[in-house]
Design a protein around this motif. Structure first.
Motif, PDB file in Angstrom:
ATOM      1  N   PRO A  92      -6.208   1.119 -15.618  1.00  0.00           N
ATOM      2  CA  PRO A  92      -6.369   2.181 -14.628  1.00  0.00           C
ATOM      3  C   PRO A  92      -5.843   1.828 -13.243  1.00  0.00           C
ATOM      4  CG  PRO A  92      -8.488   1.187 -15.154  1.00  0.00           C
ATOM      5  CD  PRO A  92      -7.483   0.608 -16.107  1.00  0.00           C
ATOM      6  N   SER A  93      -5.760   0.562 -12.915  1.00  0.00           N
ATOM      7  CA  SER A  93      -5.301   0.160 -11.584  1.00  0.00           C
ATOM      8  C   SER A  93      -3.844  -0.280 -11.563  1.00  0.00           C
ATOM      9  CB  SER A  93      -6.175  -0.992 -11.063  1.00  0.00           C
ATOM     10  OG  SER A  93      -7.534  -0.619 -11.056  1.00  0.00           O
ATOM     11  N   LEU A  94      -3.130  -0.108 -12.648  1.00  0.00           N
ATOM     12  CA  LEU A  94      -1.730  -0.525 -12.749  1.00  0.00           C
ATOM     13  C   LEU A  94      -0.899   0.183 -11.688  1.00  0.00           C
ATOM     14  CD1 LEU A  94       0.503  -2.033 -14.324  1.00  0.00           C
ATOM     15  CD2 LEU A  94       0.645  -0.033 -15.814  1.00  0.00           C
ATOM     16  N   ARG A  95      -0.163  -0.615 -10.890  1.00  0.00           N
ATOM     17  CA  ARG A  95       0.651  -0.035  -9.828  1.00  0.00           C
ATOM     18  C   ARG A  95       1.604  -1.083  -9.262  1.00  0.00           C
ATOM     19  NH1 ARG A  95      -2.730  -0.345  -4.272  1.00  0.00           N
ATOM     20  NH2 ARG A  95      -3.412  -2.479  -4.515  1.00  0.00           N
ATOM     21  N   VAL A  96       2.520  -0.623  -8.437  1.00  0.00           N
ATOM     22  CA  VAL A  96       3.349  -1.519  -7.646  1.00  0.00           C
ATOM     23  C   VAL A  96       2.499  -1.982  -6.466  1.00  0.00           C
ATOM     24  CG1 VAL A  96       5.430  -1.721  -6.230  1.00  0.00           C
ATOM     25  CG2 VAL A  96       5.473  -0.306  -8.292  1.00  0.00           C
ATOM     26  N   ASP A  97       2.454  -3.276  -6.224  1.00  0.00           N
ATOM     27  CA  ASP A  97       1.683  -3.817  -5.120  1.00  0.00           C
ATOM     28  C   ASP A  97       2.295  -3.368  -3.790  1.00  0.00           C
ATOM     29  OD1 ASP A  97      -0.180  -5.764  -3.795  1.00  0.00           O
ATOM     30  OD2 ASP A  97       1.743  -6.670  -3.240  1.00  0.00           O
ATOM     31  N   PRO A  98       1.535  -2.624  -2.980  1.00  0.00           N
ATOM     32  CA  PRO A  98       2.114  -2.073  -1.757  1.00  0.00           C
ATOM     33  C   PRO A  98       2.484  -3.123  -0.705  1.00  0.00           C
ATOM     34  CG  PRO A  98      -0.232  -1.593  -1.870  1.00  0.00           C
ATOM     35  CD  PRO A  98       0.145  -2.227  -3.168  1.00  0.00           C
ATOM     36  N   VAL A  99       1.772  -4.239  -0.648  1.00  0.00           N
ATOM     37  CA  VAL A  99       2.082  -5.270   0.346  1.00  0.00           C
ATOM     38  C   VAL A  99       3.424  -5.917   0.036  1.00  0.00           C
ATOM     39  CG1 VAL A  99       1.345  -7.467   1.344  1.00  0.00           C
ATOM     40  CG2 VAL A  99      -0.348  -5.674   0.872  1.00  0.00           C
ATOM     41  N   SER A 100       3.631  -6.307  -1.213  1.00  0.00           N
ATOM     42  CA  SER A 100       4.906  -6.939  -1.557  1.00  0.00           C
ATOM     43  C   SER A 100       6.042  -5.917  -1.561  1.00  0.00           C
ATOM     44  CB  SER A 100       4.817  -7.656  -2.906  1.00  0.00           C
ATOM     45  OG  SER A 100       4.521  -6.752  -3.948  1.00  0.00           O
ATOM     46  N   ALA A 101       5.735  -4.641  -1.781  1.00  0.00           N
ATOM     47  CA  ALA A 101       6.768  -3.605  -1.750  1.00  0.00           C
ATOM     48  C   ALA A 101       7.304  -3.398  -0.339  1.00  0.00           C
ATOM     49  CB  ALA A 101       6.215  -2.288  -2.287  1.00  0.00           C
ATOM     50  N   ALA A 102       6.491  -3.720   0.656  1.00  0.00           N
ATOM     51  CA  ALA A 102       6.919  -3.576   2.042  1.00  0.00           C
ATOM     52  C   ALA A 102       7.847  -4.701   2.480  1.00  0.00           C
ATOM     53  CB  ALA A 102       5.707  -3.526   2.959  1.00  0.00           C
ATOM     54  N   GLY A 103       7.894  -5.765   1.699  1.00  0.00           N
ATOM     55  CA  GLY A 103       8.733  -6.909   2.045  1.00  0.00           C
ATOM     56  C   GLY A 103      10.198  -6.677   1.738  1.00  0.00           C
ATOM     57  N   GLU A 104      11.015  -7.591   2.191  1.00  0.00           N
ATOM     58  CA  GLU A 104      12.465  -7.489   2.012  1.00  0.00           C
ATOM     59  C   GLU A 104      13.005  -8.441   0.948  1.00  0.00           C
ATOM     60  OE1 GLU A 104      14.521  -5.366   3.642  1.00  0.00           O
ATOM     61  OE2 GLU A 104      12.783  -4.444   4.609  1.00  0.00           O
ATOM     62  N   VAL A 105      12.195  -9.398   0.523  1.00  0.00           N
ATOM     63  CA  VAL A 105      12.682 -10.448  -0.363  1.00  0.00           C
ATOM     64  C   VAL A 105      12.203 -10.218  -1.788  1.00  0.00           C
ATOM     65  CG1 VAL A 105      12.689 -12.939  -0.783  1.00  0.00           C
ATOM     66  CG2 VAL A 105      12.671 -12.070   1.559  1.00  0.00           C
ATOM     67  N   GLY A 106      13.098 -10.299  -2.728  1.00  0.00           N
ATOM     68  CA  GLY A 106      12.736 -10.185  -4.136  1.00  0.00           C
ATOM     69  C   GLY A 106      12.188  -8.819  -4.519  1.00  0.00           C
ATOM     70  N   TYR A 107      11.664  -8.770  -5.702  1.00  0.00           N
ATOM     71  CA  TYR A 107      11.076  -7.532  -6.214  1.00  0.00           C
ATOM     72  C   TYR A 107       9.596  -7.474  -5.862  1.00  0.00           C
ATOM     73  CZ  TYR A 107      15.264  -6.824  -8.968  1.00  0.00           C
ATOM     74  OH  TYR A 107      16.550  -6.607  -9.351  1.00  0.00           O
TER      75      TYR A 107
END
Length: 73
Positions: free
Chosen positions: A31-46
């Motif tokens: 139920p909590s499966l998602r893209v992590d918003p903190v790492s999505a805000a970064g510029e490096v990697g996926y």
């Protein structure tokens, strides 16, 4: 695979959708499966994929599916 900016986010969102579909087909709901918003805000990697918390029954279902899959080797 080099993907920049919004493209890398779309790639990870697609993986999350595929993971949701595949686990759902096995009777597993994360139920909590998602893209992590903190790492999505970064510029490096996926961005990271956040699998989230699951209840005991879901954890046991994951164990059973992994065990069954390992037995096919």
């Amino acid at each position: 695979m080099a993907v920049r900016d919004a493209g890398r986010l779309r790639v990870v969102e697609d993986v999350v959708a595929q993971l949701r579909a595949e686990t759902g087909a096995l009777g597993i709901v994360l139920p909590s499966l998602r893209v992590d918003p903190v790492s999505a805000a970064g510029e490096v990697g996926y961005p990271l994929v956040d699998l989230g918390c699951v209840n005991f029954d879901t954890a046991m279902r994951i164990v059973a599916v992994l065990h069954e899959g390992r037995g096919r080797e």
